[in-house]
Design an enzyme around this catalytic site. Sequence first.
Site: not given
Length: 473
Positions: A82, A85-86, A162
């Site tokens: 994840h 991905e950022h 997040e």
Amino acid sequence: MTQTHSLKKAAQLFVAAFSFSTISFAFAAPEITSFENTHEATLNNGLKVVVREDHRTPVVTAMVWYKVGSVDEPRGLGGVSHMLEHMMFKGTDTLGPNEHSTIIANLGGRDNAFTSTDYTGYFENLPAWELETALKLEADRMQNLELREADFAPERLVVAEERRQRTDSNPQAKLYETFSATMFNTSAYRNPIIGWMPEIHSWQLEDLQKWYEQFYAPNNATVVIVGDVDPTKTIEMVEHYFGNIPSSENITRPYNFEVAQEGEKRVNLAVPANLPVIFMGYKVPSVNEIEEGSMDAAALLLTSIILDGTNSSRLSKSMVRDQQIALQAGSFYSYGARYVTPFTFVGVPSEKNSLEDLEIAFKKEIKNLQTTPVTQAELDRIIGLYEASSIYAKDSVYSQAMLIGQAETTGEGWQNAEKRVELLKKVTPEMIQNVANKYFQDDLLTVATLHPTKQAANLLETSDAVLIDTATE
């Protein structure tokens, strides 16, 4: 010059630098296999390409799917997929941070990405005549990503925040995380996609670099393109931009397995919250975990639709509208998961009822499936509704690309996904009764309950009640 103006100018220069209509594709194109309006090919470097023609509107969805998700992460590196991905939006050796997205926006499109347990995907929705720009951009960041400490440090704080907002401050999400970690003993499905907070704090830039070099390679990726395109020319463009990217020789995955459960598991969570919640789940096979010829996954999928596929499905009709013991009652099952996956029931009790009442009601619905075969009329109605929703989904090129990409990446295969309705029509009432008895056993059950603490009213008295989203992938 403002940053926004600078990015727009960079985008304009990027697009102007390439006269795409004059590019010559001078190479031996890969062999293309066609099935009606869908065409596929595999490049020499292992990249699979699936192109579907849909000429109803002049738009296209381009996707790059990487077969890497949280299930592939070793202990201590949870959430690294994840995080990468950022970082994939932070630029390459030719593009600065977020310029990829600015270029797509200036062409009238939009882009984004997603990380799951089983895969990571990137997409662009844009006018069909701008497809080549999307392909060039995706090929660029597949091989030329610049991972910089100046971008990494603040983005790690973004991911930590997040997690705080989506999980740590969300009672329902926190309960589901606890539920998953309790249900699975050894499978990596027990870990959150975003990672545990100690892991987030421990990531190093070198971890992302190694992850990128290992998994972001053509032989671990599928390019899916759906829209108003010429398939032969499109596959030639993919070959032109992706064909020279080297394969990865280091794609290894942890042995993911789950030991047999030998008794019911329970966990209770007491946190500030507006509403009590219950999760009940059983470990069941996905379509990628069944033995050849088995109909168990198809029967489980139909079972999930019978229980919670429509507004008139059993759980909402019985527990919400008829008995009025639940504000919400549903179930979900990830048919296309890579490994053994949960079949989950979720409920929020009404004001006059308890979590125990919901558990009894869920077990009653399960018992009904086990003892009384579903009627053929109900089965036909449910399959008809599923078939209609599948047809409506084809109105969206994005939805079509999602179905193809998921099926190709997890193992089902897009052709099998296309024939899913035909497969479901072969399921009999007896098959549904059999899987209910085989998998929904008390000693294989995991139950997680959320009990709002006394201070919840003071902390959340101004908050709106948020019910659980039971939508599957």
